[in-house]
Write an enzyme that holds these catalytic residues in place. Structure first.
Site, PDB file in Angstrom:
ATOM      1  N   GLU A   6       0.805  -1.222   0.000  1.00  0.00           N
ATOM      2  CA  GLU A   6       0.000   0.000   0.000  1.00  0.00           C
ATOM      3  C   GLU A   6       0.841   1.276   0.000  1.00  0.00           C
ATOM      4  O   GLU A   6       0.480   2.269  -0.623  1.00  0.00           O
ATOM      5  CB  GLU A   6      -0.961   0.017   1.193  1.00  0.00           C
ATOM      6  CG  GLU A   6      -2.147  -0.928   1.046  1.00  0.00           C
ATOM      7  CD  GLU A   6      -1.780  -2.388   1.276  1.00  0.00           C
ATOM      8  OE1 GLU A   6      -0.690  -2.669   1.796  1.00  0.00           O
ATOM      9  OE2 GLU A   6      -2.604  -3.258   0.928  1.00  0.00           O
TER      10      GLU A   6
ATOM     11  N   HIS B 189     -11.133  -6.079   8.173  1.00  0.00           N
ATOM     12  CA  HIS B 189     -11.817  -5.764   6.906  1.00  0.00           C
ATOM     13  C   HIS B 189     -13.098  -4.979   7.156  1.00  0.00           C
ATOM     14  O   HIS B 189     -14.051  -5.096   6.410  1.00  0.00           O
ATOM     15  CB  HIS B 189     -12.138  -7.051   6.127  1.00  0.00           C
ATOM     16  CG  HIS B 189     -10.937  -7.804   5.668  1.00  0.00           C
ATOM     17  ND1 HIS B 189     -10.183  -8.578   6.519  1.00  0.00           N
ATOM     18  CD2 HIS B 189     -10.337  -7.878   4.457  1.00  0.00           C
ATOM     19  CE1 HIS B 189      -9.185  -9.119   5.834  1.00  0.00           C
ATOM     20  NE2 HIS B 189      -9.254  -8.708   4.591  1.00  0.00           N
TER      21      HIS B 189
END
Lengths: 329, 328
Positions: free
Chosen positions: B60, B129
């Site tokens: 990321e 998540h």
């Protein structure tokens, strides 16, 4: 050394003198910066480039205007070698409105995008993905520039380094990764922080062509950089150049340097890149002692005038605090 | 007018911007061949090719760092962070580099980039998540933070974000991707400016401020309490930074009561900022203390279904909070 002698012969005298001038200018700038710091006129942190001048000057003497440059926080010498005038550097160090970043950046964040110099970065390793991005944009646009990304040995132990090297190979990005191995990441020696002492071995892990050279000889750096940049330009893929150098001062001003012996520093001072180059220019008959003394006086004068300019410059106005937070404001 | 889902609005918006401006490209994990884990970029790889819809390694900080580099140099990246929970490796790049670039260069460089971030719970995603990350980024000057809750706004705001000259954190309520449907005109360009909030239900008795999925639950709760004679005004904030103070203050000047709802945990959450604005600028208008209804202060959204429903505010709890506030 034999190779360096060949290089001397092939370089014209004007360029040799320009190189000498630039290295002496960086040295003088750094000495003056230390002085201004001791006088309390420069605040915060100051990381001097003394000892490493041959790296920036040798490397950037062969860059083309379309090549982009990024570096870490030890950036004064790189800024000068990218063409920023010394007066705007000193004005920035003093936090003045006339500084290269109008007083917002300071020592570690000198930059001038008009010169394709995208700046110094204070977070170790953080600029490596940015360099990969700039190279990606060049590739996307079909432009010929090479991105030259400089960083220290310390940055090669952080994740960004590995991600960026990997990406540049996977995506075929035109980047010259240039590690200035000055043998200490702040106060920790390379062998105490890195699993391999030759940093170039890390590039091997990504299948990236690489070499390791002496960074105290400006002509050797220049020759190696020319080859490395040529490789990237021709292939459109990255190259890793490790330049072994040494900083004569502490990590930053006020560093007590408990991590290294005075003898070690003295030994390296024998390899002072400016002294070596000076001797070279005289021994090869390119210049006389007097020629170089005149150049040194010019440098002194230039820095003195730059300090005068910076000291006479105004502080930033208070309203500038709220300017440029957003691009459209 | 066609009725489409929130994710379809998003996809249409990106498609139109890719078509309009060839500096625009998408980079992220599985955004290309796979079409994105939520299918937000479905079909774009086939249409624009691998040079513009770029599959990145699972890294990321590199996705964002690469985006910043290209944006500095004239491109218009849309970086996808697959789940908000994965954004932390990129935190340094966003906060230290993207947000500061314009400031550190005294306006000389800009970073026109969008970072798309599916966020929030309600899909059984568990601890890694399901998170909401808006408070971290809304704290940072130099960033804009946007949260669409309808297909129209998803389309209009993603297009405005791509065109914005600076970095935009674009938070997508992923539970609503296919759940939320709405009409979006096909024959006119949809552009929603960054900044203004939207009054989605006018009312007189109290003001309810929310964004993302919570906005829909607030609307549902408002309809319920209407049957008990309480007329709530519901405001979809849409942009968290810069926030639309004017609309917030005007609404509370009218109703005298404010409830703020978000699913992120309470302490230091975004609702605190709205509460502070009201305390500082609307004290004289308030007939009741400002009330916050938010996720509990636990480290993350736990997995099992009952846990998840206890964590997330829902229409029942919002309706109860509205009634309590109205009765104060």
């Amino acid at each position: 050394m034999a190779e360096a002698n060949v290089a001397v012969k092939t370089l014209d005298k004007k360029e040799l003198l320009r190189l000498y001038h630039e290295m002496a200018l960086v040295r003088r700038l750094e000495e003056e910066a230390a002085h201004l710091y001791q006088q309390g006129k420069i605040g915060g942190f100051l990381h001097l480039y003394i000892g490493q001048e041959a790296v920036a000057s040798g490397l950037l003497s062969v860059r083309r205007p379309e090549d982009h440059v990024l570096t870490a926080y030890r950036d004064h010498g790189v800024a000068i070698a990218c063409g920023i005038e010394v007066k705007y550097v000193i004005a920035e160090l003093l936090g003045k409105a006339t500084g290269v970043s109008k007083g917002k950046g300071g020592s570690m964040h000198l930059a001038d995008v008009r010169l394709n110099y995208w700046g110094g970065y204070a977070i170790v390793g953080s600029h490596l993905p940015l360099a990969a991005g700039i190279a990606l944009a060049d590739k996307y646009k079909g432009e010929p520039g090479v991105t030259i990304c400089m960083f220290g040995d310390g940055a090669t132990n952080i994740g960004y380094f590995h991600e960026a090297l990997n990406l540049s190979m996977v995506w075929d990005l035109p980047v010259l990764w240039l590690c200035e191995n000055n043998q200490y990441g702040m106060g920790t020696a390379v062998e105490r922080a890195s699993a391999v002492e030759e940093i170039r071995q890390k590039a091997e892990g990504y299948g990236m062509p690489n070499s390791r050279i002496n960074g105290m000889d400006v002509l050797e750096v220049r020759g190696a950089a020319e080859e490395a940049l040529g490789y990237v330009r021709e292939n459109g893929t990255p190259y890793f150049l490790e330049v072994v150098t040494y900083r004569f001062q502490g990590h930053s001003i006020g560093d007590p340097e408990r991590y290294r012996d005075k003898e070690e520093v003295d030994r390296w001072r024998e390899a002072d890149p400016i002294k070596i180059f000076r001797k070279h220019l005289i021994d090869t008959g390119a210049f006389s002692v007097d020629d170089l003394s005149i150049e040194e006086e010019r440098v002194d004068q230039e820095v003195a005038e730059a300090v005068e300019f910076a000291e006479a410059s105004p502080d930033p106005p208070p309203e500038a605090l709220y300017e440029n937070i957003y691009a459209d404001s | 007018m066609a009725e489409i889902t929130l994710i379809e609005g998003l996809r249409q918006g990106m498609d139109e911007e890719l078509e309009r401006d060839e500096r625009v490209f998408i980079v992220g994990e599985d955004v290309g061949q796979r079409g994105g884990v939520f299918r937000a970029t479905e079909g774009l790889y086939e249409k624009y090719g691998e040079d513009r819809i770029i599959d990145s390694p699972l890294a990321e900080d590199s996705i964002v760092g690469i985006g910043i580099g290209t944006a500095l140099y004239g491109m218009r990246p849309i970086c996808e962070i697959q789940f908000a929970d994965f954004i932390y490796p990129a935190f340094n790049q966003i906060v230290s580099e993207a947000a500061r670039m314009c400031y550190r260069s005294a306006g000389e460089w800009t970073v026109p980039m969008v970072i798309r971030v599916p966020y929030g719970g309600g899909i059984g995603g568990g601890l890694y998540h399901s998170q909401s990350v808006e408070a971290f980024f809304a704290h940072v000057p130099g960033l804009k933070v946007v949260v669409p809750s309808t297909p129209y706004d998803a389309k209009g705001l993603i297009k405005s974000s791509v065109r914005d000259p600076g970095p935009v954190i674009f938070l997508e309520p992923k539970r609503g991707y296919r759940l939320i449907r709405g009409e979006v005109p096909e024959d006119e360009e949809v552009l929603v400016p960054i900044g203004p909030a939207r009054i989605s239900r006018t009312g007189t008795d109290l003001s309810v401020f929310a964004y993302g999925m919570m906005h829909h639950y607030c609307l549902e709760a408002a309809e319920r309490v209407a049957q008990e004679g309480i007329n709530a005004e519901v405001i979809d904030l849409r942009t968290l930074k810069p926030v639309d103070r004017q609309t917030i203050l005007a609404s509370v000047a009218k109703t005298g009561r404010a409830l703020i709802v978000h699913e992120d945990n309470l302490t230091g959450g975004y609702g605190a900022e709205i509460a502070a604005i009201l305390a500082e600028e609307a004290f004289g208008d308030l007939d009741a203390p400002v009330r916050r209804l938010a996720g509990p202060d636990v480290p993350a959204m736990p997995y099992s279904h009952p846990f998840e429903s206890w964590f997330m505010p829902d229409a029942d709890r919002i309706a109860k909070a509205i009634l309590e506030l109205a009765a104060f």
